[in-house]
Design a protein around this motif. Structure first.
Motif, PDB file in Angstrom:
ATOM      1  N   GLU A   1       0.861  -1.187   0.000  1.00 40.64           N
ATOM      2  CA  GLU A   1       0.000   0.000   0.000  1.00 40.64           C
ATOM      3  C   GLU A   1       0.890   1.227   0.000  1.00 40.64           C
TER       4      GLU A   1
ATOM      5  N   GLU B   1       0.649   5.877  -0.590  1.00 38.15           N
ATOM      6  CA  GLU B   1      -0.192   7.081  -0.663  1.00 38.15           C
ATOM      7  C   GLU B   1       0.279   7.926  -1.830  1.00 38.15           C
ATOM      8  N   ARG B   2      -0.700   8.344  -2.656  1.00 40.55           N
ATOM      9  CA  ARG B   2      -0.370   9.148  -3.831  1.00 40.55           C
ATOM     10  C   ARG B   2      -1.445  10.208  -4.010  1.00 40.55           C
TER      11      ARG B   2
ATOM     12  N   GLY C   1      -2.548  12.256  -1.863  1.00 41.74           N
ATOM     13  CA  GLY C   1      -3.414  12.318  -0.704  1.00 41.74           C
ATOM     14  C   GLY C   1      -4.403  11.178  -0.608  1.00 41.74           C
ATOM     15  N   ARG C   2      -4.248  10.137  -1.466  1.00 41.44           N
ATOM     16  CA  ARG C   2      -5.168   9.010  -1.446  1.00 41.44           C
ATOM     17  C   ARG C   2      -4.392   7.715  -1.250  1.00 41.44           C
ATOM     18  N   LYS C   3      -4.899   6.831  -0.392  1.00 41.57           N
ATOM     19  CA  LYS C   3      -4.233   5.561  -0.150  1.00 41.57           C
ATOM     20  C   LYS C   3      -4.607   4.578  -1.250  1.00 41.57           C
ATOM     21  N   GLU C   4      -3.606   3.892  -1.799  1.00 42.91           N
ATOM     22  CA  GLU C   4      -3.806   2.925  -2.870  1.00 42.91           C
ATOM     23  C   GLU C   4      -3.102   1.613  -2.524  1.00 42.91           C
TER      24      GLU C   4
END
Length: 245
Positions: A89, A91-92, A94-97
């Protein structure tokens, strides 16, 4: 087919039944059709599971830091080394992927910080740096060439049947006993030697061409149909590869 059988033929131009023509062509490509079927099955099962998407990283990539959250063995070996999948996992924007990569042999452990990268033109495709996007090495893409080679062989055999059919329709028996077959009347070139006429084609009692059994076409027709299905599966494999982007 024996050379003496050819002497029973009527003068050209003689009728060549459609079933006989199809049988001569299909019988010549039957071996290539088997190769098409088997190689298409292998390509269908293999190509979408190769690391072919790694080529997309050659035009440049961007990266961030991520963390390994889970790992699993895939249950087979490559070069005596275990193949495993590593989930991560990051973060890119401001969103966790999340995503996963494959490794052969050593792999990151749960909790390790790793570099996550993606091609500039395909930001949805992510992997751990030095990892694979799929379990099989991209060199396994070579399986895609096998059906193409088989199709080229089949095309050559199909085309090679044309002189044989011409000889069966327009040729005259060769007067040379050491070079038996049906020859072109003007050039005296042998168009159809007895060995070129598949087993199952005979000169009937009326002097015309015929199959010795109406079921002769069944096997080559089935093989050709299965080969067509194999080619469709190959196209399906290519479609699945494109859908991975």
């Amino acid at each position: 087919m024996r050379p003496e059988d050819l002497a029973r033929l009527p003068p050209p131009i003689r009728e060549l039944p459609l079933a006989v023509g199809w049988f001569v062509r299909l019988a010549r490509i039957e071996g290539a059709m088997l190769f098409v079927i088997l190689s298409s099955l292998v390509a269908w099962a293999t190509a979408p599971n190769t690391d072919w998407r790694s080529f997309l990283f050659w035009n440049g990539a961007e990266s961030v830091k991520g963390r390994v959250v889970n790992t699993e063995d895939r249950g087979w070996l490559e070069g005596k080394k275990a193949v495993s999948r590593v989930y991560f996992e990051f973060e890119r924007g401001g969103r966790k992927e999340t995503g996963d990569s494959h490794f052969v042999g050593s792999r990151p452990r749960i909790g390790d910080e790793v570099g996550i990268e993606w091609p500039r033109d395909f930001p949805n495709l992510t992997r751990i740096q030095d990892g694979r996007t799929a379990p099989l090495h991209r060199g396994a893409l070579a399986v895609l060439f096998f059906p193409l080679v088989a199709l080229m062989m089949a095309q050559a055999s199909w085309k090679g049947a044309s002189p044989v059919l011409q000889g069966m329709r327009d040729g005259v028996p060769s007067p040379n006993p050491t070079v038996p077959g049906l020859m072109e009347p003007l050039t005296q070139a042998i168009l159809a030697a007895p060995k070129d006429i598949p087993s199952g084609v005979e000169v009937g009692f009326d002097g015309g061409w015929a199959l010795d059994s109406s079921s002769r076409l069944t096997r080559p027709a089935i093989m050709a149909s299965l080969a067509a299905a194999g080619v469709a599966m190959l196209g399906r494999a290519l479609f699945e590869m494109g859908s991975q982007l």
